[in-house]
Design an enzyme around this catalytic site. Sequence first.
Site, PDB file in Angstrom:
ATOM      1  N   TYR A   1       0.905  -1.198   0.098  1.00 30.63           N
ATOM      2  CA  TYR A   1      -0.015  -0.020   0.101  1.00 30.63           C
ATOM      3  C   TYR A   1       0.749   1.218  -0.118  1.00 30.63           C
ATOM      4  CZ  TYR A   1      -4.407   2.371   0.574  1.00 30.63           C
ATOM      5  OH  TYR A   1      -5.488   3.352   0.644  1.00 30.63           O
TER       6      TYR A   1
ATOM      7  N   LYS B   1      -3.171   8.615   2.885  1.00 28.65           N
ATOM      8  CA  LYS B   1      -4.510   8.372   3.840  1.00 28.65           C
ATOM      9  C   LYS B   1      -4.267   8.855   5.043  1.00 28.65           C
ATOM     10  CE  LYS B   1      -7.001   6.291   0.606  1.00 28.65           C
ATOM     11  NZ  LYS B   1      -7.880   7.382  -0.376  1.00 28.65           N
TER      12      LYS B   1
HETATM   13  P1  NAD Z   1     -12.227   3.920  -8.558  1.00 24.57           P
HETATM   14  O1  NAD Z   1     -11.037   3.660  -9.310  1.00 24.57           O
HETATM   15  O2  NAD Z   1     -13.400   3.490  -9.008  1.00 24.57           O
HETATM   16  O3  NAD Z   1     -12.431   5.255  -7.896  1.00 24.57           O
HETATM   17  C1  NAD Z   1     -11.042   6.372  -7.881  1.00 24.57           C
HETATM   18  C2  NAD Z   1     -11.677   7.385  -8.690  1.00 24.57           C
HETATM   19  O4  NAD Z   1     -10.623   8.442  -8.474  1.00 24.57           O
HETATM   20  C3  NAD Z   1     -11.878   7.390 -10.032  1.00 24.57           C
HETATM   21  O5  NAD Z   1     -13.197   7.835 -10.285  1.00 24.57           O
HETATM   22  C4  NAD Z   1     -10.891   8.233 -10.798  1.00 24.57           C
HETATM   23  O6  NAD Z   1     -11.396   8.661 -11.851  1.00 24.57           O
HETATM   24  C5  NAD Z   1     -10.708   9.413  -9.568  1.00 24.57           C
HETATM   25  N1  NAD Z   1      -9.218  10.066  -9.939  1.00 24.57           N
HETATM   26  C6  NAD Z   1      -8.092   9.485  -9.914  1.00 24.57           C
HETATM   27  N2  NAD Z   1      -7.128  10.567 -10.287  1.00 24.57           N
HETATM   28  C7  NAD Z   1      -8.172  11.596 -10.377  1.00 24.57           C
HETATM   29  C8  NAD Z   1      -7.707  13.084 -10.864  1.00 24.57           C
HETATM   30  N3  NAD Z   1      -6.589  13.535 -10.729  1.00 24.57           N
HETATM   31  N4  NAD Z   1      -8.883  13.837 -10.987  1.00 24.57           N
HETATM   32  C9  NAD Z   1     -10.090  13.555 -10.600  1.00 24.57           C
HETATM   33  N5  NAD Z   1     -10.420  12.471 -10.321  1.00 24.57           N
HETATM   34  C10 NAD Z   1      -9.500  11.525 -10.281  1.00 24.57           C
HETATM   35  O7  NAD Z   1     -11.899   3.133  -6.914  1.00 24.57           O
HETATM   36  P2  NAD Z   1     -12.566   3.212  -5.631  1.00 24.57           P
HETATM   37  O8  NAD Z   1     -11.872   1.786  -4.734  1.00 24.57           O
HETATM   38  O9  NAD Z   1     -13.961   3.467  -5.746  1.00 24.57           O
HETATM   39  O10 NAD Z   1     -11.770   4.478  -5.075  1.00 24.57           O
HETATM   40  C11 NAD Z   1     -12.521   5.496  -4.345  1.00 24.57           C
HETATM   41  C12 NAD Z   1     -11.933   6.005  -2.856  1.00 24.57           C
HETATM   42  O11 NAD Z   1     -11.929   4.764  -2.120  1.00 24.57           O
HETATM   43  C13 NAD Z   1     -10.408   6.215  -2.862  1.00 24.57           C
HETATM   44  O12 NAD Z   1     -10.022   7.225  -2.341  1.00 24.57           O
HETATM   45  C14 NAD Z   1      -9.660   5.246  -2.481  1.00 24.57           C
HETATM   46  O13 NAD Z   1      -8.501   4.919  -1.979  1.00 24.57           O
HETATM   47  C15 NAD Z   1     -10.954   4.678  -1.347  1.00 24.57           C
HETATM   48  N6  NAD Z   1     -10.700   3.259  -0.900  1.00 24.57           N
HETATM   49  C16 NAD Z   1     -11.036   2.240  -1.852  1.00 24.57           C
HETATM   50  C17 NAD Z   1     -10.983   0.959  -1.133  1.00 24.57           C
HETATM   51  C18 NAD Z   1     -10.862  -0.216  -1.974  1.00 24.57           C
HETATM   52  O14 NAD Z   1     -10.665  -1.404  -1.437  1.00 24.57           O
HETATM   53  N7  NAD Z   1     -11.282  -0.207  -3.130  1.00 24.57           N
HETATM   54  C19 NAD Z   1     -10.804   0.780   0.281  1.00 24.57           C
HETATM   55  C20 NAD Z   1     -10.499   1.892   1.035  1.00 24.57           C
HETATM   56  C21 NAD Z   1     -10.738   3.137   0.364  1.00 24.57           C
END
Ligand code: NAD
Length: 270
Positions: free
Chosen positions: A164, A171
């Site tokens: 990570y 984060k």
């Molecule tokens: P995802 O890839 O579907 O979403 C990530 C989003 O970030 C995408 O829509 C992407 O277009 C956007 N993004 C990236 N760079 C960007 C930029 N420069 N400008 C505007 N938008 C941008 O994946 P997700 O897992 O749904 O992620 C959403 C959030 O949840 C993130 O912060 C991720 O770290 C967090 N998260 C995810 C998990 C997991 O296991 N999937 C767990 C905990 C937290």
Amino acid sequence: MAEEMNLPKGDLMKGKKGLIMGVANHNSIAWGIASQLAAQGAEIAFSYIEAMEKRVRPLGESIGVKVFVPAEVTDDASMDTAFATLEKEFGTLDFVVHAIAFSDKNELRGSFVDNTTRENFLNSMNISAYSFVDVARRAEKLMPNGGSMITLTYLGSERVIPNYNVMGVCKAALEAATRYIARDLGPKGIRVNAISAGAIRTLSLAGIQDGRKMIAQGRQFSALKEDTSVEGVAGCALWLLSELGRSTTGEVIHVDAGFHMIGLPDEAPE
Ligand code: NAD
């Protein structure tokens, strides 16, 4: 995924208007949250990066989203235009969902200390942590009647999770920023919280080496012995963004099937 999700319908978000940032496809956590908020009567705008428009538009339209704004969070001009459009279309905002993160996947593997470049460290921080500060400042101006904002984080901020790496440091910054923003905006009736979700299969997770292992281990070692559900994350978002969450701010709430609090698992790893 929406059709497979079990999302309670109701009026908890009726009369509330908000921005959801970070839907990329039907697996996105932001999509689960959007679907739940729409099922509770919210009026929603989506922001997205241009490359995702083809996927994001039909998804949004299927739940009644009418306002779509491109927003690249590293570009001030793009953010200015996005918030000007939002102001024109909605006037005021009641909620914001920030579900955005990015890092070079070549650095989400192996040794943190050896593999973290200055360039990617700063870019990851910019997109994954600073963007929430920027969004909060812009959104506050559209929240004269108070409001609620959430961001998405992960346990890698508090504990070392293999691969990570720099995202864990981002984060940690994002969670600290959540508390500082919550303190600043509290007197204006704006609540600011973070949901620390367990591992969920999305595009972002696919960028982390052995991301699938994170899901499998989450299931095996969590208190509930199950995967974190998007519905669970969306339910927590609904609580925080509706009046149900009215006394909660500055919190990082774990929605991870109880994985975060286990010290030593009772089974030996396989
Ligand atoms: P995802 O890839 O579907 O979403 C990530 C989003 O970030 C995408 O829509 C992407 O277009 C956007 N993004 C990236 N760079 C960007 C930029 N420069 N400008 C505007 N938008 C941008 O994946 P997700 O897992 O749904 O992620 C959403 C959030 O949840 C993130 O912060 C991720 O770290 C967090 N998260 C995810 C998990 C997991 O296991 N999937 C767990 C905990 C937290």
